[in-house]
Design an enzyme around this catalytic site. Structure first.
Site, short mmCIF file in Angstrom:
data_model
loop_
_atom_site.label_atom_id
_atom_site.label_comp_id
_atom_site.label_asym_id
_atom_site.label_seq_id
_atom_site.Cartn_x
_atom_site.Cartn_y
_atom_site.Cartn_z
CB THR A 132 -0.82 0.01 1.16
OG1 THR A 132 -1.45 1.38 1.49
CG2 THR A 132 -0.16 -0.30 2.48
CG ASP A 133 -1.36 5.05 -1.16
OD1 ASP A 133 -1.78 4.30 -0.20
OD2 ASP A 133 -1.73 5.70 -1.62
CD GLU A 134 -3.53 3.39 4.28
OE1 GLU A 134 -3.38 3.45 5.47
OE2 GLU A 134 -4.51 3.11 3.62
CE LYS A 162 0.08 -4.54 2.99
NZ LYS A 162 -0.29 -6.06 2.35
#
Ligand code: NAD
Ligand code: TYD
Length: 351
Positions: A132-134, A162
């Site tokens: 994820t971009d998070e 992640k």
């Protein structure tokens, strides 16, 4: 065949359906069927011998070793994860177990399997990790979008778990030479999205006449990626990505949350107007903000487009229209996922 984990979840199921619509290559699908896993998402594959479903945990090394030895996949695509930020705030433990320990065990299983392969089978094997971009943290309103070189600054237990998994994947390439690929994508939306996430929650609440809960001032920005575009990006990276590389995937659609909710309301006003003639916007309700809420995510996906020629096929407008229509056309699916466990979650989060 290819081996997919988490193929009964939102993105995994879309990936399975798209894969089998375009390819004759079978898919082995290992999914634990947590609250987010739903075999109804794959109902159209019933009776299709190309779909082999196994209920189990990516952290069960014995099971994964057996499956690898039996089915001898040429690639493993890892979607399995705990994926909801708000749940990670209430109860982080499952996120650590699946996203970190589970990914570690899956990597170990894949490493042992890969070491047993020879010749072309060994050269061609791939482990693709969906992230994820998070992991990159939060951007100010004018900062440039995340590139693959942005430092990791995860802010929630979800994004931290992640991030840890991404580091493990990287280390298995660097240390053992495992042929890995990592994708970091922005917020997905589309069919089969579980209605705990912003867009499907707003659609199902609007139709049920319930409040549309916008956290804080609603000015947090996300980049929105239509799920089928994400699936095409994964297929592209699996086929042509350079080993050990990371590819960001985005939809070129940065929007403030309130604008997203307005879009949902406008589409519903057109496609399923309220009986009292009022707009669904009247149901919007500003509620307490999420703790540690990231202000903005934005993706720079130029590496993927320049190296591998990928770009999203849908705009936000076309993807949202398809999405809203899908929810209107599939009331049984919506009803089925709103089980007692779902109602308990909504009660806990929005009480
Ligand atoms: P989801 O929560 O809808 O589905 C996750 C699936 O994994 C479910 O079917 C669940 O049963 C399964 N699962 C969970 N724990 C498991 C375990 N220990 N072993 C086997 N299966 C297990 O998630 P999603 O939205 O489809 O996300 C898929 C992947 O994409 C995740 O890795 C997520 O971090 C990533 N991602 C999602 C988004 C998004 O917007 N949804 C954005 C960026 C990245
Ligand atoms: P979400 O769909 O949970 O994805 P993520 O947290 O991974 O970005 O949330 C998207 C945005 O919408 C996020 O800024 C939080 C906000 N949001 C609300 O305002 N209200 C809600 O009820 C939910 C679930 C999310």
């Amino acid at each position: 065949m290819i081996f997919v984990t988490g193929g009964a979840g939102f993105i995994g199921a879309n990936f399975m359906l798209d894969w089998l619509a375009q390819s004759s290559e079978p898919v082995l699908n290992l999914d634990k069927l947590t609250y987010a896993g739903n075999l109804q998402n794959l109902a159209s594959l019933q009776g299709d011998a190309r779909h082999v479903f196994v209920r189990g945990d990516i952290g069960d090394a014995t099971l994964v070793a057996e499956l690898l030895a039996k089915h001898r996949p040429r690639a493993l695509v890892n979607f399995a994860a705990e994926s909801h930020v708000d749940r990670s705030i209430h109860a982080p433990e499952d996120f650590i177990q699946t996203n970190i320990v589970g990914t570690f065990r899956l990597l170990e299983s894949a490493r042992l399997y890969w070491a047993s392969l020879q010749g072309k089978d060994r050269d061609n094997f791939r482990f693709l990790h969906v992230s994820t971009d998070e992991v990159y943290g939060s951007l100010t309103p004018t900062a440039p979008a995340f590139t693959e070189l942005h430092r990791y600054e995860p802010n929630s237990p979800y994004s931290a778990s992640k991030a840890a998994s991404d580091h493990l994947v990287r280390s298995y390439h660097h240390t053992y030479g495992l042929p890995v690929l990592t994708t970091n994508c922005s917020n997905n939306y589309g069919p089969y999205h579980f209605p705990e996430k912003l867009i499907p929650l707003m659609i199902v609440n609007a139709l049920a006449g319930k409040p549309l809960p916008v956290y804080g001032d609603g000015q947090q920005v996300r980049d929105w990626l239509f799920v089928k575009d994400h699936c095409s990006a994964i297929r592209c990276v699996l086929q042509s990505g350079r080993l050990g590389e990371v590819y960001n995937v985005g939809g070129n659609s940065e929007k403030a949350n309130l604008d997203v909710v307005h879009t949902v309301c406008t589409l519903l006003d057109e496609l399923r107007p309220r009986s009292d003639g009022q707009s669904y916007r009247t149901q919007i309700s500003f509620v307490k903000d999420r703790p540690g809420h990231d202000r903005r995510y934005a993706i720079d996906a130029r590496k993927l487009s320049q190296e591998l020629g990928w770009s999203p096929a849908q705009t936000f407008e076309s993807g949202m229209r398809q999405t809203v229509r899908w929810y209107l056309d599939n009331p049984e699916w919506v009803q089925q996922v709103q089980s007692g466990a779902y109602r308990d979650w909504v009660q806990k989060q929005y009480a």
